[in-house]
Write a protein that holds these residues in place. Structure first.
Motif, PDB file in Angstrom:
ATOM      1  N   PHE A  37      41.720  47.579  38.684  1.00 43.62           N
ATOM      2  CA  PHE A  37      40.673  46.859  37.955  1.00 43.62           C
ATOM      3  C   PHE A  37      39.362  47.188  38.655  1.00 43.62           C
ATOM      4  O   PHE A  37      39.131  46.809  39.797  1.00 43.62           O
ATOM      5  CB  PHE A  37      40.952  45.357  37.975  1.00 43.62           C
ATOM      6  N   ILE A  38      38.499  47.921  37.938  1.00 45.93           N
ATOM      7  CA  ILE A  38      37.238  48.398  38.514  1.00 45.93           C
ATOM      8  C   ILE A  38      36.086  47.573  37.968  1.00 45.93           C
ATOM      9  O   ILE A  38      35.854  47.537  36.754  1.00 45.93           O
ATOM     10  CB  ILE A  38      37.047  49.896  38.207  1.00 45.93           C
ATOM     11  N   TYR A  39      35.379  46.899  38.857  1.00 44.40           N
ATOM     12  CA  TYR A  39      34.218  46.094  38.473  1.00 44.40           C
ATOM     13  C   TYR A  39      33.190  46.196  39.599  1.00 44.40           C
ATOM     14  O   TYR A  39      33.495  46.736  40.685  1.00 44.40           O
ATOM     15  CB  TYR A  39      34.623  44.642  38.192  1.00 44.40           C
ATOM     16  N   PRO A  40      31.949  45.755  39.381  1.00 44.13           N
ATOM     17  CA  PRO A  40      30.910  45.933  40.395  1.00 44.13           C
ATOM     18  C   PRO A  40      31.341  45.445  41.778  1.00 44.13           C
ATOM     19  O   PRO A  40      31.896  44.356  41.928  1.00 44.13           O
ATOM     20  CB  PRO A  40      29.743  45.117  39.835  1.00 44.13           C
ATOM     21  N   GLY A  41      31.061  46.289  42.758  1.00 46.73           N
ATOM     22  CA  GLY A  41      31.538  46.087  44.115  1.00 46.73           C
ATOM     23  C   GLY A  41      32.576  47.120  44.493  1.00 46.73           C
ATOM     24  O   GLY A  41      32.823  47.369  45.680  1.00 46.73           O
ATOM     25  N   LEU A  52      33.114  47.405  24.299  1.00 46.69           N
ATOM     26  CA  LEU A  52      32.939  46.052  23.792  1.00 46.69           C
ATOM     27  C   LEU A  52      32.245  45.144  24.810  1.00 46.69           C
ATOM     28  O   LEU A  52      32.477  45.274  26.012  1.00 46.69           O
ATOM     29  CB  LEU A  52      34.292  45.427  23.432  1.00 46.69           C
ATOM     30  N   PRO A  53      31.416  44.214  24.317  1.00 44.66           N
ATOM     31  CA  PRO A  53      30.800  43.246  25.225  1.00 44.66           C
ATOM     32  C   PRO A  53      31.859  42.483  26.015  1.00 44.66           C
ATOM     33  O   PRO A  53      32.938  42.169  25.495  1.00 44.66           O
ATOM     34  CB  PRO A  53      30.046  42.303  24.274  1.00 44.66           C
ATOM     35  N   GLU A  54      31.582  42.225  27.287  1.00 42.09           N
ATOM     36  CA  GLU A  54      32.432  41.430  28.178  1.00 42.09           C
ATOM     37  C   GLU A  54      33.802  42.056  28.414  1.00 42.09           C
ATOM     38  O   GLU A  54      34.735  41.374  28.840  1.00 42.09           O
ATOM     39  CB  GLU A  54      32.598  40.003  27.640  1.00 42.09           C
ATOM     40  N   SER A  55      33.937  43.349  28.159  1.00 42.84           N
ATOM     41  CA  SER A  55      35.223  44.017  28.347  1.00 42.84           C
ATOM     42  C   SER A  55      35.350  44.574  29.755  1.00 42.84           C
ATOM     43  O   SER A  55      34.366  44.786  30.466  1.00 42.84           O
ATOM     44  CB  SER A  55      35.374  45.156  27.332  1.00 42.84           C
ATOM     45  N   THR A  56      36.586  44.852  30.159  1.00 38.38           N
ATOM     46  CA  THR A  56      36.819  45.451  31.475  1.00 38.38           C
ATOM     47  C   THR A  56      36.181  46.829  31.566  1.00 38.38           C
ATOM     48  O   THR A  56      35.847  47.286  32.664  1.00 38.38           O
ATOM     49  CB  THR A  56      38.320  45.568  31.770  1.00 38.38           C
ATOM     50  N   LEU A  57      35.982  47.491  30.424  1.00 44.06           N
ATOM     51  CA  LEU A  57      35.395  48.830  30.450  1.00 44.06           C
ATOM     52  C   LEU A  57      33.895  48.778  30.691  1.00 44.06           C
ATOM     53  O   LEU A  57      33.341  49.655  31.372  1.00 44.06           O
ATOM     54  CB  LEU A  57      35.724  49.574  29.157  1.00 44.06           C
TER      55      LEU A  57
END
Length: 360
Positions: free
Chosen positions: A284-288, A303-308
């Motif tokens: 799971f790749i997110y900021p940081g 899509l808005p608010e998506s993991t992508l």
């Protein structure tokens, strides 16, 4: 600072959601984003070749989408059922999304094509509509599936696809996905040949797209979200192409978030190195997150608010990404699977000639 799912929202008019593929795969737009400055540049997808240099390696996902949407009836009552194949766990057992889920009780059987293919429900899974089923059939499973199944288009596409091959990349090879790696839909065989003639190396890996494509983030805090697993494979021949590019100071350019997931999973597994490998990833790749294997990439709008959206924000910065998305909305870009694309240039490849635009 706690990351909220709402931090990755943007407003998208429904009319900008592409409902069908363009007549020509290359007839799409490309928004190029410099991740160091946040500046962007409008253009067409063919401009992608301007971002590549001899010696770069372009990494493609050669998964092939299964006709994984099955419409059938519950054998004992005749009630209409829909089963979407997500992941082959072992033998003829599959994780699926089944609707209406309340009718798919454990032990019940769903019949497709007058009994040519049957699915017995084995157990409930830990997500809405999730069922583990086992198929019964004669002959080859893939032949039965191709005869009875439909292409599993995302729910935001309301129009029926006249040519199912337009939801496959031109290099699709390995059967197993529940959805297309859509960044690859822009490429034609001729365009890939043109890139090869420029001296760009082409490498292939496989990641079978699964449940994560269909599952929205419901948790308020981003870190509470759990990714479902997807199968990946990278063989030695293609791993060597990637290692060679890195060793000679050239870039690893990913086509799509599925390629990023695979490359970064392998880099994490082998302490930053790219090795031949296969397995299941829940990354799971997110900021940081620190990217270790991807220098640049091209992808569609997400899509808005998506993991992508979270993934690309980890590479380019949330503010840069959302500013670029707002610009794309203002300029009438088309979004999601059949829409336009973005190119993300890594910060170590600063090009002063690129900075001839202003941002909002």
């Amino acid at each position: 600072m706690t990351l909220k799912t709402s931090d990755f929202y943007y407003d998208l008019p429904e009319e900008l959601i592409a409902q069908h593929p363009p007549k020509d795969r290359l007839d799409t737009r490309l928004l190029r984003l410099d991740t160091q400055t946040g500046e962007y540049k409008d253009g067409m997808f063919v401009d992608f070749k301007e971002e590549l240099e001899p010696g770069d390696v372009l990494v493609l996902n050669n998964t092939r989408v299964l006709p994984a949407r099955l419409l059938g009836v519950k054998e004992d009552t005749g009630a209409h059922m829909e089963v979407l194949l997500l992941k082959n766990t072992e033998g003829d057992q599959w994780e699926t999304l089944t609707q209406p889920a309340r009718r798919a009780k454990i032990g019940s059987t769903i019949s497709f094509g007058d009994g040519r293919l049957k699915a017995k429900v084995l157990k409930d899974l830990d997500y809405a509509g999730g069922k583990l089923v086992e198929f019964e059939y004669e002959g080859l499973f893939i032949e039965n599936l191709e005869a009875l199944g439909e292409m599993p288009l995302p729910p935001y596409i309301k129009e029926k696809l006249s040519d199912p091959e337009r939801y496959q990349t031109v290099y699709a090879k390995e059967n197993g996905s529940a959805a297309a790696p859509t960044a690859g839909l822009h490429f034609t065989t001729a365009f890939l040949d043109e890139l090869k003639d420029m001296g760009v190396d082409i490498a292939y890996l496989t990641l079978h797209v699964g449940l994560g494509t269909f599952r929205p983030v419901h948790e308020e805090n981003v870190t509470d979200h759990e990714m479902h697993s997807e199968f990946y494979r990278l063989d030695e021949e293609n791993a060597e192409k990637i290692r060679r590019a890195r060793a000679t100071g050239h870039r690893v350019v990913a086509v799509g978030t599925t390629v990023i997931r695979t490359l970064e999973t392998i880099a994490e597994r082998f302490d930053g190195q790219i090795q031949a490998a296969n397995g299941w990833t829940t990354i799971f790749i997110y900021p940081g997150f620190t990217y270790r294997a991807t220098d640049a990439f091209v992808t569609n709008f997400h899509l808005p608010e998506s993991t992508l959206v979270m993934m690309v924000s980890a590479f380019a910065g949330r503010d840069h990404v959302l500013n670029a998305y707002r610009h794309a909305v203002q300029e009438g870009y088309h979004f999601f699977s059949f829409g336009d694309a973005m190119f993300f240039r890594g910060p170590q490849y600063f090009d002063p000639e690129f900075h001839d635009v202003t941002t909002d």
